[in-house]
Structures are given as structure tokens and as C-alpha cells.
Enzyme design. Structure first.
Site, PDB file in Angstrom:
ATOM      1  N   CYS A  85      33.890  33.940  39.776  1.00 43.42           N
ATOM      2  CA  CYS A  85      33.623  33.309  41.075  1.00 43.42           C
ATOM      3  C   CYS A  85      32.377  32.415  40.991  1.00 43.42           C
ATOM      4  CB  CYS A  85      33.530  34.341  42.186  1.00 43.42           C
ATOM      5  SG  CYS A  85      33.820  33.607  43.802  1.00 43.42           S
ATOM      6  N   HIS A 101      39.136  36.761  41.714  1.00 40.28           N
ATOM      7  CA  HIS A 101      38.480  38.050  41.510  1.00 40.28           C
ATOM      8  C   HIS A 101      39.370  39.031  40.756  1.00 40.28           C
ATOM      9  CE1 HIS A 101      34.837  37.396  43.947  1.00 40.28           C
ATOM     10  NE2 HIS A 101      35.601  36.465  44.486  1.00 40.28           N
ATOM     11  N   GLU A 134      38.569  41.788  39.689  1.00 44.59           N
ATOM     12  CA  GLU A 134      38.259  43.157  40.127  1.00 44.59           C
ATOM     13  C   GLU A 134      38.973  43.501  41.434  1.00 44.59           C
ATOM     14  OE1 GLU A 134      36.416  40.595  40.651  1.00 44.59           O
ATOM     15  OE2 GLU A 134      35.328  40.766  42.531  1.00 44.59           O
TER      16      GLU A 134
END
Lengths: 346, 286
Positions: free
Chosen positions: A240, A321, A323
Site C-alpha cells: 500500500c 492488502h 493481509e
């Protein structure tokens, strides 16, 4: 208590206050994620923003400490069609987040989509006139040019996971806990450093992860210089804002997207395999690529850059992202594969 | 997904009468498929026993047959039309089971007709309960404990309450719950007579659990998209066809929803649906 949202172009939206009383200035943005409201509110990348949920109901499943992505909420206000309590609305109260329910979120989202994300204020109570609020909104700084990482980064270095097959340094520009958890789950020892750490300190690690974070990457010249000094010395993974800093360090420009990418259903093309990943995204700025050879991923919504790879520099990055939290796990292997790669050479 | 240039004509099997488990969505799916295939320049043939469907209206297919959806009826259409491919994934369980019959009869091999959308192994894995159970367990997911029963003498040691599911019937027809040994025996007798292969599955009951569904689409490049999540307001035990549902799901935290999403993706890959959609249903104990 009645409440209103005033946008810098003069549009106003009414609602009922269900969170903290008072007023909140920030950039009005929307997220299309249907779940994960607590993760969104505590994601440091939402620092300085007023977040509108397109999800029709928010708060149904309460709150849980382990779902917080950082120590505190970063969204300054949440705008909802229908807030559900009491756990979620109590949580907003306790954490000082202004929350509105009964907002015409469809109209608001269409307005932001057409006119772009913009400065705004949410005011609870009826003491202020829209004109007064509007005048105050127009005195606030814009998101373009805003350097926000110093306000959300850790002040001190700390160890998240002491043991692991490889040692990873995370530069915290506003890191989410789930990134640290994913690194540790993949077998890395994880140390976290403040945003202004110098290159020599982290270059001794097996790998450096440049974390996500809020605001505009353009004014972060000191951080970008550190990334530039780091390149080639140890493997780097940018996520990001970390991706944007890698891009700046490798000579790319960045620009502000009209209404950003925020949600849990953003399709991204992996240009190397022609496969599509459905990704979690949260960014208001993007990388301007002149050098398409290094672009590994691109958005299937607007064709903007979603990933870079510099094999010679051992540096790669993702604008989305991996994650997740909230969002799909399609891209989880980006972190896992990176850690495996570090293990292979460690 | 690029257009296939090695096939020129495609026969689509409709879903026949509107019943629970196979409602108007299959007419819609068939219509959309015919439209897209024609746009891409394929010659289309549709077979459906239900003349009250939109897909059998003039203009949707190049040839329309109102024939019984059985081996004889569809075989005669295939012999007459000689399509290059048969598309059975737009007609629900009726079309899938018919595709198995056609494949078993040897007519597809004889006429050189390729099954598209899902191959026969994938159809078997989706429609045969035992194969489906093994496939799902292979993905690391849990299924209720169960046993295949072909006679009422196989019921010793079954734990109650249980649910009885006849093999190869539509929408759970002929199945039901059993709380007592007498009910179990009666349900199994009824199920055996309803099943075309005289086989039932006797399964641990998950009545009362939460029920979630995911609409999943996969293409031949192995891209998978979740079209939506669906939450049943009525719990397991109330048939989905009778249950009030909400989309998207509104009560699961993100981590729990992603677990279902990952599971749905694993299942559609393991079953091997190459192109098109699947509805994957989950029971979840809260």
C-alpha cells in the site's frame, strides 16, 4: 441527537448521532467492504477520514478486541445507513468516534464517486448552521499533500515476534496488526521500527517490509530516500503506502485517485500469470507508471498500477492488502511467498 | 475467457418443470447462456420439457425442442442435430443427471459430443453424495457423519436425530428427519423407493444450525469469483426454497465470512466446475 455531514462543495446529508458527540473534520470517503467495520475503523490508513460504509447494516456482530488493527480508531467518523448496537455504538462512544446512522449512503456514495473524495465535517447537535460548518471545512487542509505517517507510526522500536527462521524489519508508516500476524505465522521474527528509521538500522535484517499507511506519499521525501538507500542491500516488500514509497524511490510519480479504492472486492490482474485476484484495498493515491515492464499487477477497475517487481533490487510491492482483514485471502501468498524466499537465502 | 473455435454447435438442456430447488433461476441462466452463445456465433439447440419457459420462446435458440427430459427424448434430439457439444450446467439437477445418463448410455461417445461446462467426473462429484463427501473432506472441510444405506437392515448404530437423503432426487424430494428408530425406518423405506438407484444417505442432523450460501463462479483459467453471500434467516432444517434469505450475509464477522469464502473456493475447485456458477451451502454452529 440529530447530526449532519457537510461536504466542501456545499452538499449536506442528515443523520442521527449514535457515536461520540462533537464534530469531526476529514476527507469523506466510502468503502464497499460488506464486513469488517471494526477493522476498517482501526486501520491507520483511514487516519483523518470520514468513512461511509456502503454495507446496509453496520454493527450486527458486535466488537472484539482481537479485531482491532491498531491501538485506536483512526477513522474520525463513520457514516452508516443503519447502525446496530449496542456493542458497536458503545464502542464508537468509548473511543471518541463520531458515528451517524440514517444517512442516505447511496446518494452520498454516488456524490463522492461523481465529484471525488473531498473535505467534509460531521457535526452532532443542531447548534451550528451548515454555512458555519462549510466555512470551517474550507479552512481545513486537503488530503493531497498531507503527510500523516508521523502521527500514526510507533514512536519506539518494538519486537512483535522474537523467534523465527528469518528476521524481518517492518517500517511502520501506519501498519496493520494483521500484517505482523501474517509475517509471524509464516515463520518470521518481526521487529517494528518507526517511520523515520535509517536505512543502516534495517539493512541488517533478512528482509524489510514497508507497511501501509495514511495520506499522500508525495511529501514523504525523507522516507522515500531511506527506501532508496535500502534498495539492493536487503529484500524489500512494500504494501500500500509502502508500495508507493518503493515506486517513488525507483523514480515513479504518484497521483491522487478521484475517489480512491476502498473495499474488499477489487479485482486485480496478475499480468505475469493472467490470473485475477479479488483483493482488499484502501488507498486514495496511486503510482503513475512510465515503466510498464516492472508492473506486475494492475486494477481491472481503472487499470492503475497494483504491483511492482524489481528483481535486480530484490524489491517488490502490492498496492492492495495481501493481509486482508477485512477482505478476501486471494493474495495472502504474497506475504507467505516473500517470507519463504527470505528463508531460502537466509 | 477466449472463444473456443473447435466447436460450432451447442445443445443446452433446460431444467424442465419449476420445482423447489430448481426454480425460475435456471430458465434465466439458460436464456443468458443462449444469448451469449449466439452472440459468439455458435449454433444453439435447446431441449426442455417445459413450454412455459422463456428459453423456449422463439428467437432464443436456433432450434428449440419441447421433448421429455429423459434419455430417449434427448438422445433423439442429439441424433437429429449432431451438436459438437452438450451444455448441461444451466439446467440444474435435472440436466446434470440427464448428462450422466446420456454419458452412461454411450451416445455422447458414439456421436462425438463433448460435455462442456463440467465434465462427467465433476458432475458425479457434485451429484453423488458419497463422492461429494470425499471431495469435500479432501478440502479439509467437515461434513456430517453419514452412511450410505441400500436396505433398512443397514441402520444398526445410527445416531439420532438423523436426516435421510435419497440419492439422485431433486430438492431433497423423499427425504426427511428422524428422531426415533421408528421414524428412521419409515423415512429410509420411503427414501429407498423414491431414489432411482434405491440408495439413501443417513446423516447426522444439523437441524437448527445457521445456514449460509455462497454463489460461486469459476472459469477455465481457474479464476473464482464470489458473486454474493446469502444468509438464511430460517435455520438448517427449513428448506432453502422455503426460507427467507438476505444477501449479502449481515451477521458474520469478516474472519468467519472469509473462512466460508475460502471453503467455497476450495470446494468448487475440488468438484471441478470448469465454467459457470455453483451454489454452495454451509451449516454453521454458532
Amino acid at each position: 441527537m440529530s447530526a449532519m455531514l457537510v461536504l466542501e462543495d456545499g452538499a449536506t446529508f442528515s443523520g442521527t448521532s449514535v457515536g461520540a458527540a462533537g464534530f469531526a473534520f476529514g476527507e469523506a470517503v466510502f468503502t464497499t467492504s460488506m464486513s469488517g467495520y471494526q477493522e476498517v475503523a482501526t486501520d491507520p490508513s483511514f487516519e483523518g477520514q470520514l468513512v461511509c460504509f456502503t454495507a446496509p447494516m453496520v454493527g450486527n456482530y458486535g466488537v472484539a478486541t482481537e479485531r482491532s488493527e491498531s491501538r485506536r480508531p483512526h477513522a474520525r467518523a463513520v457514516l452508516m445507513r443503519e447502525a446496530r448496537g449496542p456493542q458497536w455504538t458503545d464502542w464508537l462512544h468509548e473511543h471518541g468516534v463520531v458515528g451517524l446512522t440514517g444517512v442516505d449512503t447511496r446518494s452520498l456514495v454516488l456524490h463522492l464517486r461523481d465529484q471525488g473524495s473531498m473535505r467534509a465535517a460531521v457535526v452532532t447537535g443542531d447548534e451550528d448552521s451548515p454555512d458555519e460548518v462549510l466555512a470551517a471545512v474550507r479552512e481545513q487542509p486537503a488530503m493531497a499533500g498531507a503527510a500523516l505517517v508521523a502521527g500514526v507510526s510507533t514512536k519506539e522500536q518494538y519486537t512483535f515476534a522474537a523467534d523465527g527462521a528469518v528476521r524481518v524489519a517492518v517500517v511502520d508508516y501506519g501498519c496493520k496488526r494483521s500484517i505482523l500476524r501474517r509475517l509471524a505465522a509464516n515463520g518470521a521474527a518481526v521487529d517494528v521500527f518507526p517511520h523515520d528509521v535509517d536505512a543502516d538500522t534495517v539493512a541488517t535484517y533478512d528482509g524489510v517490509l514497508l507497511s501501509p499507511g495514511p495520506g499522500d506519499p508525495a511529501p514523504l521525501t525523507a522516507e522515500a530516500t531511506v527506501v532508496q538507500e535500502l534498495l539492493g542491500r536487503t529484500p524489500v516488500l512494500g504494501v500500500c503506502l509502502g508500495h508507493q514509497l518503493l515506486a517513488v524511490a525507483t523514480g515513479h510519480g504518484t497521483f491522487k485517485l478521484p475517489f480512491g479504492h476502498r473495499g474488499a472486492n477489487h479485482p486485480v490482474l496478475d499480468r505475469r500469470t493472467n490470473k485475477v485476484l479479488v483483493t482488499s484495498q484502501n488507498h486514495g493515491f496511486a503510482v503513475a507508471a512510465d515503466d510498464h515492464r516492472s508492473v506486475t499487477h494492475s486494477s481491472l477497475y481503472d487499470d492503475t498500477v497494483e504491483g511492482l517487481d524489481y528483481p535486480d533490487l530484490r524489491a517488490r510491492s502490492a498496492q492492495f492488502h495481501p493481509e486482508a482483514s477485512p477482505g478476501p485471502h486471494d493474495a495472502a501468498s504474497i506475504i507467505g511467498d516473500w517470507v519463504e524466499g527470505l528463508k531460502a537465502v537466509a | 475467457m477466449p472463444r473456443r473455435t473447435d466447436i460450432h454447435s451447442i445443445c443446452l438442456i433446460g431444467s424442465g418443470p419449476i420445482v423447489i430447488g430448481q426454480a425460475a433461476e435456471f430458465d434465466y441462466a439458460g436464456c443468458q447462456a443462449l444469448k451469449v452463445l449466439r452472440e459468439d456465433g455458435y449454433r444453439t439447440i435447446v431441449v426442455n420439457s417445459n413450454p412455459a419457459t422463456i428459453m423456449t420462446d422463439p428467437g432464443f435458440a436456433d432450434r428449440t425442442y419441447l421433448e421429455p427430459l429423459d434419455l430417449e427424448g434427448v438422445s433423439s434430439v442429439l441424433r437429429r442435430e449432431r451438436p459438437d457439444a452438450l451444455l448441461p450446467t444451466m439446467g440444474g439437477g435435472t440436466a446434470l443427471n440427464l448428462a450422466r445418463e446420456l454419458d452412461g448410455s454411450g451416445i455422447l461417445d458414439e456421436l462425438g459430443i463433448e460435455l462442456i461446462g463440467a465434465n462427467i467426473d465433476a458432475i458425479n462429484r457434485a451429484e453423488d453424495r458419497e463422492l461429494f463427501k470425499h471431495t469435500v473432506e479432501g478440502c479439509g472441510l467437515k461434513v456430517p457423519t453419514s452412511r450410505i444405506v441400500t436396505s433398512v437392515d443397514d441402520l444398526v448404530g445410527v445416531s439420532l436425530p438423523a436426516v435421510v437423503r435419497p440419492a439422485f432426487t431433486l430438492g431433497g424430494h423423499g427425504g426427511g428427519f428422524a428422531d426415533t428408530p421408528e421414524q428412521l425406518r419409515n423415512q429410509v423405506e420411503r427414501g429407498l423407493s423414491e431414489s432411482p438407484i434405491s440408495q439413501v444417505l443417513v446423516e447426522e442432523s444439523v437441524r437448527g444450525w445457521d445456514e449460509f450460501e455462497l454463489e460461486v463462479v469459476r472459469d477455465t483459467s481457474d479464476n473464482v469469483v464470489i458473486v454474493c453471500s446469502i444468509e438464511n434467516l430460517d435455520p438448517m432444517g427449513v428448506h432453502t426454497g422455503d426460507s427467507v434469505t438476505v444477501a449479502p450475509q449481515m451477521t458474520l464477522p469478516d474472519e468467519a465470512y472469509q473462512e466460508l469464502r475460502n471453503a467455497a473456493i476450495a470446494v468448487i475447485r475440488a468438484v471441478g466446475v470448469d465454467t459457470g456458477g455453483s451454489n454452495i451451502q454451509f451449516a454453521r454452529d454458532r
